[in-house]
Design an enzyme around this catalytic site. Structure first.
Site, PDB file in Angstrom:
ATOM      1  N   ASP A 234       0.867  -1.177   0.000  1.00  0.00           N
ATOM      2  CA  ASP A 234       0.000   0.000   0.000  1.00  0.00           C
ATOM      3  C   ASP A 234       0.907   1.231   0.000  1.00  0.00           C
ATOM      4  O   ASP A 234       1.456   1.600   1.028  1.00  0.00           O
ATOM      5  CB  ASP A 234      -0.863  -0.043   1.268  1.00  0.00           C
ATOM      6  CG  ASP A 234      -1.760   1.171   1.385  1.00  0.00           C
ATOM      7  OD1 ASP A 234      -1.736   2.032   0.486  1.00  0.00           O
ATOM      8  OD2 ASP A 234      -2.497   1.252   2.392  1.00  0.00           O
ATOM      9  N   ASP A 381     -17.288   4.502  -0.532  1.00  0.00           N
ATOM     10  CA  ASP A 381     -16.014   4.171   0.114  1.00  0.00           C
ATOM     11  C   ASP A 381     -16.266   3.847   1.599  1.00  0.00           C
ATOM     12  O   ASP A 381     -17.421   3.764   2.033  1.00  0.00           O
ATOM     13  CB  ASP A 381     -15.050   5.358  -0.101  1.00  0.00           C
ATOM     14  CG  ASP A 381     -13.592   4.928  -0.100  1.00  0.00           C
ATOM     15  OD1 ASP A 381     -13.237   4.047   0.709  1.00  0.00           O
ATOM     16  OD2 ASP A 381     -12.798   5.475  -0.883  1.00  0.00           O
ATOM     17  N   ASP A 494     -10.537  -3.323  -1.379  1.00  0.00           N
ATOM     18  CA  ASP A 494      -9.397  -2.408  -1.306  1.00  0.00           C
ATOM     19  C   ASP A 494      -8.464  -2.900  -0.189  1.00  0.00           C
ATOM     20  O   ASP A 494      -8.806  -3.833   0.549  1.00  0.00           O
ATOM     21  CB  ASP A 494      -9.952  -1.011  -0.983  1.00  0.00           C
ATOM     22  CG  ASP A 494      -8.935   0.091  -1.193  1.00  0.00           C
ATOM     23  OD1 ASP A 494      -7.850  -0.163  -1.743  1.00  0.00           O
ATOM     24  OD2 ASP A 494      -9.240   1.238  -0.798  1.00  0.00           O
ATOM     25  N   ARG A 554      -7.614  -3.920  -5.490  1.00  0.00           N
ATOM     26  CA  ARG A 554      -6.377  -3.151  -5.631  1.00  0.00           C
ATOM     27  C   ARG A 554      -5.184  -4.081  -5.740  1.00  0.00           C
ATOM     28  O   ARG A 554      -4.255  -3.848  -6.486  1.00  0.00           O
ATOM     29  CB  ARG A 554      -6.204  -2.180  -4.462  1.00  0.00           C
ATOM     30  CG  ARG A 554      -5.072  -1.180  -4.740  1.00  0.00           C
ATOM     31  CD  ARG A 554      -5.058  -0.046  -3.749  1.00  0.00           C
ATOM     32  NE  ARG A 554      -4.635  -0.499  -2.435  1.00  0.00           N
ATOM     33  CZ  ARG A 554      -4.583   0.279  -1.353  1.00  0.00           C
ATOM     34  NH1 ARG A 554      -4.937   1.570  -1.438  1.00  0.00           N
ATOM     35  NH2 ARG A 554      -4.205  -0.195  -0.190  1.00  0.00           N
ATOM     36  N   ASP A 570      -3.543   4.636  -5.546  1.00  0.00           N
ATOM     37  CA  ASP A 570      -3.597   6.027  -5.090  1.00  0.00           C
ATOM     38  C   ASP A 570      -2.684   6.946  -5.891  1.00  0.00           C
ATOM     39  O   ASP A 570      -1.630   7.370  -5.416  1.00  0.00           O
ATOM     40  CB  ASP A 570      -3.265   6.083  -3.600  1.00  0.00           C
ATOM     41  CG  ASP A 570      -4.298   5.304  -2.784  1.00  0.00           C
ATOM     42  OD1 ASP A 570      -5.355   4.955  -3.355  1.00  0.00           O
ATOM     43  OD2 ASP A 570      -4.047   5.036  -1.603  1.00  0.00           O
ATOM     44  N   HIS A 628     -12.480   9.083  -9.219  1.00  0.00           N
ATOM     45  CA  HIS A 628     -12.413   8.822  -7.777  1.00  0.00           C
ATOM     46  C   HIS A 628     -11.488   9.860  -7.152  1.00  0.00           C
ATOM     47  O   HIS A 628     -10.566  10.332  -7.804  1.00  0.00           O
ATOM     48  CB  HIS A 628     -11.872   7.402  -7.541  1.00  0.00           C
ATOM     49  CG  HIS A 628     -11.780   7.013  -6.102  1.00  0.00           C
ATOM     50  ND1 HIS A 628     -12.854   7.089  -5.243  1.00  0.00           N
ATOM     51  CD2 HIS A 628     -10.747   6.540  -5.364  1.00  0.00           C
ATOM     52  CE1 HIS A 628     -12.474   6.682  -4.035  1.00  0.00           C
ATOM     53  NE2 HIS A 628     -11.206   6.346  -4.082  1.00  0.00           N
TER      54      HIS A 628
END
Ligand SMILES: *[C@@H]1O[C@H](CO)[C@@H](O)[C@H](O)[C@H]1NC(C)=O
Ligand SMILES: *[C@@H]1O[C@H](CO)[C@@H](O)[C@H](O)[C@H]1NC(C)=O
Ligand SMILES: *[C@@H]1O[C@H](CO)[C@@H](O)[C@H](O)[C@H]1NC(C)=O
Length: 903
Positions: A234, A381, A494, A554, A570, A628
């Site tokens: 991440d 979300d 996610d 993701r 991201d 997004h």
């Protein structure tokens, strides 16, 4: 105190990627050890251990320290599998991520011949490829039509750390038995067990693949650089042009060659690094094999990839092509394809962290109607949940989710909710209670439930490696369990790398324990894969296998395409990130994952209007199309800007919807051929070497070239037209251009560089409504782009109900269109049922036919339908631009017709 430290750390990393959080190769014990190997590791085959049967060979190989077994088996369709494992008596079993494959034991095929000689063993496969096991030094060479195309261990870097009994720590062995990074210790109770070897791609100038990295499309030489890292992480606001690991990993790459492309799948789910070297064949051990009367080794390009993984075994699939189409089919046979998505998933998706409440949701989706902008899906979300307990809705802000879903459904829209793999540690939360009771949680090194910090605060993690836990997870999507949801709700997984805010490198401790005795280090890269597969299966099961699910993930691994779409995580609202999205999506497509996109507008930051428009224009031609944004950004619904910006965004989204019949057909064809929807140039124009590494343009299918505007304040857009002796037509002006060549077009706010390839036919909607469902069965326009010779063009269309599995029982139509020059005075347009098993009779009719490159002077045209005498057709012809347009030909897509054009 400790919590505060975490909050602080998180806050700090929001501003930009914190490189310090992530290891370099030097900071990773095994990576360093492998990379430092400079002398041949000295493996040889023990000759009298070689055993050959009908389909495979096994042998022992050894160097001074280690004896290993190797097996080489021939699989169908020019694919060879090479497995290197410890010899009998290993202290521990090594993990193999076999679930990534479509068949856990891919069927073996017979050799035509095998021959044991002094110094080498030769195997001739049923497909006519040759595999040569060189005995000393150990090496496996692959030949296609007597040309060497690939080789394993030609650089003699094979290094395999066998499990051993723990000994007293010496300095040299320190990294072997434990390792500390940023004060977090990895206890390594079993010691190090890394594996690595080099794979050569002879004749390949470029290597492509091994996503996910924010890098150029063509893999770069890493000799003076960090190796590419595959370790699902991440990474906030990731850096561009960096081989740092990102959210997902597909350990697959392809060496491209004009006549003999080769793919290699490194089936290992542990942390993996890949070094890439771009060289020529005279520089290494293969010079002798390359040399013949016509070939000078120093003129033969060669790319070497060296993979090293922290644990697991060496399990390599070499696909021998030789053409790009073959490469994609062969990879698809191993790791599968994306099944036909529901039509809505190809529409536009609107997301934000977060749409705050039901009123907000209603205003946003009604805003799309008011502003005449198509939308298929609205996303929720993490904040929609009851305090980050997934499978629940916030009791005040989303008090009546059923009403909200119904309201969306009445407008033919869907809802996607987020469901992450971390589970709030809360004795009152039913998911936590059940998972704990059933022992479905990951354990820490001591055997307690593993705990980490994530969105809900203290969290535990589902052990998706456990098949029972996966089954249970799937059941959580049933309507009895996931209360107040319907078949119109689809899912977003996610944070499934998994993200652990206080874990090493923001992920799970490597010594955490999973099902069947494996450590997290063994399975890390396949964790998210198991989550999204179980999610997909759950959605499919809740509708009794009637409704096609949509799942976005993701994290991903090889095989993820079978059950998920993926986005690039991201990113940031800047031009660099817009540009970077293209090679990232091409790399994913190359590695067999076609349903991919990047957050339109950029997740972090506030895009200036120009950038936002350009991003919509690019996104409209990428497979997964979603806007997004982060909770700290300004609201960005398309109507919140200057009118010209809103107009341009509307245009881009409507253009996407207009091309829907083409997109849907391409997804169908992907499911049959493995070819991606968003394509790199080498797949279509392997003859044009200079185009292979293109990373600003791409093909949608074989017919449409896309080059979006990628710079601020552009006045001109420069487009490369690839291929040899092709003709290309500007989509808007119809103007023809030869290839290879470049063209400059003036840039306006609505400009997207779009070229239609001569020889292809593209179906497009004549008008668009506000959802894909409202567009279902609507009339189309056929765009015919005549080839360079002026005698041919063809294309296809696929139709079905867009949402169910009825197509699996014949409820579909797959038809082709052909434009043909019969002789100097007659051209015809015909359609044909390409798949008689398809029984779907649609009412879709052709409202108009546009012929680009009509280099004849039509006198009259008529159409022949079943049982009718010909009817005259009206048309317009533009002599200057060679455009012929036939309005209302009265033809249906799925009923045979023939149009004669006399000249
Ligand atoms: C032949 O050898 C391969 C490689 O060891 C093995 O996987 C396969 O099962 C063997 N086939 C038979 C029929 O024993
Ligand atoms: C959009 O309109 C604004 C004025 O409303 C103008 O300043 C701007 O230049 C226009 N943008 C473009 C790209 O045409
Ligand atoms: C279209 O034409 C090309 C080139 O002749 C051919 O290779 C291809 O098979 C055709 N496709 C269909 C669907 O007929």
């Amino acid at each position: 105190m400790w919590r505060i430290a975490i909050a602080f750390l998180l806050f700090g990393s929001l501003c930009a990627v914190d490189r310090q959080n992530f290891k370099t190769c030097q900071q990773s014990g095994f990576c360093k050890r492998h990379r430092e190997i400079s002398k041949p590791t000295g493996y040889e085959v023990i000759s009298d251990s070689i055993k050959v049967n009908d389909t495979g060979l096994t042998a022992l190989i050894k160097n001074k320290e280690t004896t290993l077994t190797i097996s080489i088996v021939s699989l169908k369709d020019s694919t060879v599998r090479v497995v290197i494992d410890e010899n009998e008596g290993a202290l521990r079993k090594r993990y193999q991520p076999l679930d990534a494959l479509t068949e856990k034991e891919p069927a073996q095929t017979k050799f035509k011949k095998s021959k044991l000689e002094e110094g080498s063993t030769k195997l001739l496969t049923g497909d006519g490829n040759r595999i040569v096991l060189q005995h000393n030094p150990f090496r496996v060479d692959f030949y296609v039509k007597d040309k060497i195309v690939s080789s394993i261990n030609s650089k003699e870097t094979l290094h395999f750390e066998a499990f051993k009994k723990k000994v007293l720590l010496t300095d040299r062995e320190k990294g072997f038995w434990e390792e500390t990074f940023k004060d977090i210790k990895d206890t390594k109770p079993h010691g190090s067990s890394s594996v690595g070897v080099d794979i050569a791609f002879v004749g390949a100038k470029n290597l492509f693949g091994i996503p996910e990295h924010a890098e150029g499309y063509s893999l770069r030489d890493t000799r003076t650089y960090e190796p590419y890292r595959l370790y699902n992480l991440d990474v906030f606001e990731y850096e561009l042009n960096s081989p740092m690991a990102l959210y997902g990993s597909i350990p697959y790459l392809v060496g491209v060659h004009q006549k003999r492309s080769v793919g290699a799948l490194w089936l290992n789910a542990a942390e993996t690094w890949v070094d890439v070297e771009s060289t020529t064949a005279d520089k290494g051990n293969l010079a002798k094999e390359v040399l013949d009367a016509n070939t000078k080794p120093r003129e033969v390009p060669q790319s070497n990839a060296r993979f090293y993984s922290e644990s697991g075994l060496i399990d390599v699939f070499i696909t021998l092509g030789p053409q790009p189409n073959d490469i994609f089919r062969q990879l698809a046979a191993l790791t599968g394809v994306t099944p036909l998505p529901p039509a809505f998933a190809l529409g536009y998706h609107q997301s934000r962290w977060n749409y705050k409440n039901q009123k907000d949701v209603k205003e946003v989706h009604e805003g799309f109607v008011k502003n005449d902008i198509p939308l298929d899906v609205l996303w929720l979300d993490i904040e929609h949940t009851d305090q980050k307990a997934y499978f629940t809705f916030d009791k005040t802000e989303f008090a009546n989710p059923e009403d909200m879903i119904k309201d969306l459904a009445e407008k033919n829209r869907k809802l996607v909710t987020i469901v992450d793999p971390h589970i709030k540690k809360d004795a009152k939360y039913y998911i936590y209670k059940e998972a704990k009771k059933n022992k479905y949680l990951v354990k820490d090194a001591k055997g307690e439930n593993y705990e980490g910090n994530c969105w809900p605060g203290d969290s535990t993690y589902i052990d998706f490696l456990n098949p029972k836990a996966r089954q249970w997870w799937s059941e959580q999507f049933s309507f009895e369990k996931y209360k107040q949801t319907t078949n119109d709700v689809h899912i977003w997984n996610d944070m499934n790398e998994p993200s652990v805010f206080n874990g090493p490198e923001i992920t799970m401790h490597k010594d955490a324990k999973h099902h069947d005795g494996f450590e997290h280090r063994d399975v890390h890269n396949v964790y998210g894969f198991f989550q999204h597969s179980a999610t997909f299966n759950g959605l499919k099961a809740r509708s009794e296998n009637k409704v096609r699910p949509f799942v976005l993930s993701r994290s991903f691994f090889a095989g993820s395409q079978r059950t998920a779409a993926v986005w690039t995580g991201d990113n940031k609202a800047d031009w660099g990130h817009l540009k970077q999205s293209i090679p990232m999506l091409l790399s994913l497509s190359t590695a067999g994952l076609p349903f991919v996109g990047a957050d339109v507008g950029g997740f972090f930051g506030n895009p200036e209007e120009d950038l936002l428009v350009r991003w919509y224009q690019a996104g409209a031609f990428q497979p997964f199309f979603r806007g997004h944004s982060h909770q700290d950004t300004k609201r960005r619904e398309p109507w919140l800007f200057a009118d010209n910006t809103t107009d341009a965004i509307r245009n881009a989204i409507k253009t996407r919807y207009a091309f829907f019949p083409y997109w849907y057909t391409l997804f169908y064809e992907h499911s049959k051929t493995g070819k991606p929807v968003m394509r790199p140039f080498w797949l279509e124009f392997v003859e044009d070497e200079s185009s292979w590494d293109e990373d600003r343009q791409w093909m949608v299918g074989s017919g449409l070239l896309v080059k979006p505007v990628l710079e601020a304040d552009s006045k001109e857009l420069s487009i490369y037209l690839p291929g040899k002796r092709q003709v290309w037509y500007d989509w808007e002006t119809h103007k023809a251009r030869p290839s290879p060549g470049a063209v400059q077009i003036p840039v306006g706010l609505n400009t997207i560089g779009l070229y239609h390839r001569g020889g292809t036919i593209i179906p497009k909607l004549s008008e668009v409504q506000l959802t894909t469902k409202d567009n279902h069965e609507k009339p189309i326009v056929l765009y015919i782009a005549v080839n360079q010779k002026g005698d041919h063009a063809n294309g296809t269309i696929y139709l079905d109900d867009g949402e169910s599995y009825a197509y699996e029982n014949g409820d579909y139509a797959y038809w082709g269109f052909t434009f043909k020059k019969e002789h100097d005075y007659l051209h015809t347009i015909t359609n044909k049922n390409l798949d008689k098993k398809g029984k779907f009779d649609s009412d879709v009719f052709i409202e108009k036919i546009v012929i680009r490159g009509a280099k004849f002077y039509p006198r009259n045209a008529h159409i022949f339908l079943d049982d009718f005498s010909p009817e005259d057709l009206e048309f317009e012809f533009n002599r200057d631009n060679f455009i012929m347009e036939i309005a209302n030909p009265g033809a249906f897509v799925t009923r045979e017709f023939r149009i004669d054009i006399h000249s």
